[in-house]
Design an enzyme around this catalytic site. Structure first.
Site, PDB file in Angstrom:
ATOM      1  N   SER A   1       0.769  -1.277   0.034  1.00  0.00           N
ATOM      2  CA  SER A   1       0.039  -0.157  -0.071  1.00  0.00           C
ATOM      3  C   SER A   1       0.956   1.000  -0.009  1.00  0.00           C
ATOM      4  CB  SER A   1      -1.012  -0.168   1.208  1.00  0.00           C
ATOM      5  OG  SER A   1      -1.567   1.332   1.539  1.00  0.00           O
TER       6      SER A   1
ATOM      7  N   TYR B   1      -1.212  -0.552  10.741  1.00  0.00           N
ATOM      8  CA  TYR B   1      -1.148  -1.070   9.455  1.00  0.00           C
ATOM      9  C   TYR B   1      -0.079  -0.749   8.446  1.00  0.00           C
ATOM     10  CZ  TYR B   1      -3.750  -1.329   4.589  1.00  0.00           C
ATOM     11  OH  TYR B   1      -3.877  -1.633   3.312  1.00  0.00           O
TER      12      TYR B   1
HETATM   13  P1  NDP Z   1     -11.528  -5.908   0.851  1.00  0.00           P
HETATM   14  O1  NDP Z   1     -11.862  -5.647   1.960  1.00  0.00           O
HETATM   15  O2  NDP Z   1     -12.630  -5.811  -0.256  1.00  0.00           O
HETATM   16  O3  NDP Z   1     -10.962  -7.288   0.478  1.00  0.00           O
HETATM   17  C1  NDP Z   1      -9.907  -8.028   1.338  1.00  0.00           C
HETATM   18  C2  NDP Z   1      -9.966  -9.447   1.154  1.00  0.00           C
HETATM   19  O4  NDP Z   1      -9.125 -10.177   1.937  1.00  0.00           O
HETATM   20  C3  NDP Z   1     -11.378 -10.126   1.166  1.00  0.00           C
HETATM   21  O5  NDP Z   1     -11.696 -10.912  -0.003  1.00  0.00           O
HETATM   22  C4  NDP Z   1     -11.548 -10.691   2.306  1.00  0.00           C
HETATM   23  O6  NDP Z   1     -12.439 -11.915   2.248  1.00  0.00           O
HETATM   24  C5  NDP Z   1     -10.186 -11.307   2.338  1.00  0.00           C
HETATM   25  N1  NDP Z   1      -9.659 -11.836   3.838  1.00  0.00           N
HETATM   26  C6  NDP Z   1      -9.708 -11.288   4.778  1.00  0.00           C
HETATM   27  N2  NDP Z   1      -9.307 -12.126   5.842  1.00  0.00           N
HETATM   28  C7  NDP Z   1      -9.067 -13.057   5.284  1.00  0.00           C
HETATM   29  C8  NDP Z   1      -8.362 -14.359   5.830  1.00  0.00           C
HETATM   30  N3  NDP Z   1      -8.117 -14.390   7.126  1.00  0.00           N
HETATM   31  N4  NDP Z   1      -8.288 -15.336   5.137  1.00  0.00           N
HETATM   32  C9  NDP Z   1      -8.431 -15.243   3.589  1.00  0.00           C
HETATM   33  N5  NDP Z   1      -8.860 -13.985   3.110  1.00  0.00           N
HETATM   34  C10 NDP Z   1      -9.107 -12.934   3.946  1.00  0.00           C
HETATM   35  O7  NDP Z   1     -10.347  -4.903   0.446  1.00  0.00           O
HETATM   36  P2  NDP Z   1      -9.227  -4.426  -0.678  1.00  0.00           P
HETATM   37  O8  NDP Z   1      -9.848  -5.065  -2.015  1.00  0.00           O
HETATM   38  O9  NDP Z   1      -9.014  -3.199  -0.843  1.00  0.00           O
HETATM   39  O10 NDP Z   1      -7.863  -5.012  -0.086  1.00  0.00           O
HETATM   40  C11 NDP Z   1      -7.018  -5.937  -0.928  1.00  0.00           C
HETATM   41  C12 NDP Z   1      -5.668  -5.555  -0.542  1.00  0.00           C
HETATM   42  O11 NDP Z   1      -5.403  -4.296  -0.962  1.00  0.00           O
HETATM   43  C13 NDP Z   1      -5.480  -5.621   1.050  1.00  0.00           C
HETATM   44  O12 NDP Z   1      -4.161  -6.387   1.387  1.00  0.00           O
HETATM   45  C14 NDP Z   1      -5.497  -4.298   1.355  1.00  0.00           C
HETATM   46  O13 NDP Z   1      -4.595  -3.813   2.578  1.00  0.00           O
HETATM   47  C15 NDP Z   1      -4.626  -3.704   0.224  1.00  0.00           C
HETATM   48  N6  NDP Z   1      -5.080  -2.154  -0.157  1.00  0.00           N
HETATM   49  C16 NDP Z   1      -6.010  -1.617  -0.451  1.00  0.00           C
HETATM   50  C17 NDP Z   1      -6.185  -0.333  -0.529  1.00  0.00           C
HETATM   51  C18 NDP Z   1      -7.585   0.330  -0.759  1.00  0.00           C
HETATM   52  O14 NDP Z   1      -7.739   1.781  -0.741  1.00  0.00           O
HETATM   53  N7  NDP Z   1      -8.605  -0.384  -0.877  1.00  0.00           N
HETATM   54  C19 NDP Z   1      -5.199   0.585  -0.878  1.00  0.00           C
HETATM   55  C20 NDP Z   1      -3.722  -0.089  -0.606  1.00  0.00           C
HETATM   56  C21 NDP Z   1      -3.826  -1.285  -0.144  1.00  0.00           C
HETATM   57  P3  NDP Z   1     -13.285 -12.844   3.199  1.00  0.00           P
HETATM   58  O15 NDP Z   1     -13.659 -11.956   4.403  1.00  0.00           O
HETATM   59  O16 NDP Z   1     -14.371 -13.616   2.440  1.00  0.00           O
HETATM   60  O17 NDP Z   1     -11.966 -13.621   3.893  1.00  0.00           O
END
Ligand code: NDP
Length: 258
Positions: free
Chosen positions: A152, A165
Site C-alpha cells: 500500500s 497497518y
Molecule cells: P476488501 O476488504 O474488499 O478485500 C479483502 C479481502 O481479504 C476479502 O476478499 C476478504 O475476504 C479477504 N480476507 C480477509 N481476511 C482473510 C483471511 N483471514 N483469510 C483469507 N482471506 C481473507 O479490500 P481490498 O480489495 O481493498 O484489499 C485487498 C488488499 O489491498 C489488502 O491487502 C489491502 O490492505 C490492500 N490495499 C487496499 C487499498 C484500498 O484503498 N482499498 C489501498 C492499498 C492497499 P473474506 O472476508 O471472505 O475472507
C-alpha cells in the site's frame, strides 16, 4: 477501466488469488481468467466465492473456489496441494488478502494490532511458504512465474493513526525487495503493488472516526481507483515477457494528493 490488454496472454497458466471474495482480489481473479489463466480463488466467505466462480465460469473461464483462512498455515498448505491436483501447480500468485484497522497507538487496541499482523504479515508468509515451491518449479520448467504481494502507499506515507497497518505494509514492501534478490536469480518475478485509495470494502472495517472521515472524503471528492484498475495492472505485470520484472508499482488515483 476498459480492458487494455488484448488476447489471452495467460493461456496455460495457473493463478492463485487470495482475498478473492471482494474488492481488488475479485476483480483480478475475473481478469486473470479472462486473460486465459485457470484461477484458484481464496477467501473465507464461501457464498461470495461461489458467486464469483459462477461469474467466471459463465464467462468461459476455469476457476477453483477454495474457502480458506490464510492465517491457518495448514489450511493454506492443503489449498496449495488441492490447486496442484485440480489445476496444476501455480505459476502466478496474487498474495492480496489484507485488513485495515485504524486507531491511535495509545488506545492500545491490541486485538486489532494482532488481527492485522496475523493476516497482513503471517497470512502473506503462509501463502509464500505454500506456493513458493510451485513458482520455483514453474521457473525451472522455463515458463514465467510471478509472486505479486499487495502492499500500500501506507508503507511509505506518514499517516496519523495508521502505525500498525502501515507497519505491516512496510514489511510487505521491504520483504518483496529482499525476496527479489534471491528469487530473481531463480527466474521467479517478485513484485509489490502499492495502491492509493481503491473503492472496495476495506474501509468498512474502520471504526476510527478521523480515518473513516478521511477515506469517505477521498471517495466522495476524487475519482478513486476501482478493483478493475488494479486487475488490469496485475494482468499487465504478468503478461510481460519472463525476463521483465516490474518489481514495485505505486498506483494512485490521479487526484489523490498524498
Ligand atoms: P476488501 O476488504 O474488499 O478485500 C479483502 C479481502 O481479504 C476479502 O476478499 C476478504 O475476504 C479477504 N480476507 C480477509 N481476511 C482473510 C483471511 N483471514 N483469510 C483469507 N482471506 C481473507 O479490500 P481490498 O480489495 O481493498 O484489499 C485487498 C488488499 O489491498 C489488502 O491487502 C489491502 O490492505 C490492500 N490495499 C487496499 C487499498 C484500498 O484503498 N482499498 C489501498 C492499498 C492497499 P473474506 O472476508 O471472505 O475472507
Amino acid at each position: 477501466m476498459s480492458p487494455l490488454i488484448t488476447g489471452r496472454p495467460l493461456d496455460g497458466r495457473t493463478a492463485v488469488v487470495t482475498g478473492a471474495s471482494s474488492g481488488m482480489g475479485a476483480a483480478t481473479a475475473h481478469r486473470l481468467a479472462a486473460l486465459g489463466a485457470s484461477v484458484a480463488i481464496v477467501a473465507r466467505r464461501q457464498d461470495r466465492l461461489a458467486a464469483l466462480a459462477e461469474d467466471i465460469t459463465t464467462a468461459g473461464g476455469t476457476v477453483l473456489p477454495l474457502t480458506v483462512d490464510v492465517t491457518d498455515r495448514a489450511a493454506v498448505q492443503a489449498a496449495a496441494d488441492e490447486v496442484a491436483n485440480e489445476l496444476g501447480q501455480a505459476d502466478l500468485v496474487f498474495n492480496n488478502a489484507g485488513v485495515q484497522l485504524i486507531s491511535a497507538i495509545d488506545e492500545l487496541k491490541v486485538d486489532d494490532w494482532q488481527r492485522q499482523i496475523d493476516l497482513n504479515v503471517t497470512g502473506v508468509m503462509n501463502v509464500i511458504a505454500a506456493f513458493l515451491p510451485h513458482l520455483t518449479a514453474a521457473a525451472d520448467r522455463g515458463g514465467p512465474a510471478d509472486l505479486i504481494n499487495t502492499s500500500s502507499i501506507a508503507a511509505t506515507r506518514i499517516l496519523e493513526k495508521f502505525s500498525v497497518y502501515s507497519g505491516t505494509k512496510a514489511y510487505i514492501s521491504h520483504l518483496t525487495r529482499l525476496m527479489r534478490v534471491e528469487l530473481g536469480q531463480k527466474n521467479v518475478r517478485v513484485s509489490a503493488i502499492e495502491p492509493g485509495m481503491v473503492d472496495t470494502e476495506l474501509p468498512d472495517h474502520v471504526v476510527d472516526t478521523d480515518a473513516s472521515t478521511m477515506m469517505a472524503a477521498l471517495l466522495r471528492d476524487i475519482d478513486c481507483l476501482r478493483g478493475d484498475d488494479i486487475a488490469e495492472v496485475v494482468g499487465f505485470i504478468t503478461s510481460l515477457p519472463r525476463h521483465v520484472n516490474l518489481s514495485e508499482l505505486t498506483i494512485l488515483p490521479t487526484a489523490q494528493p498524498l
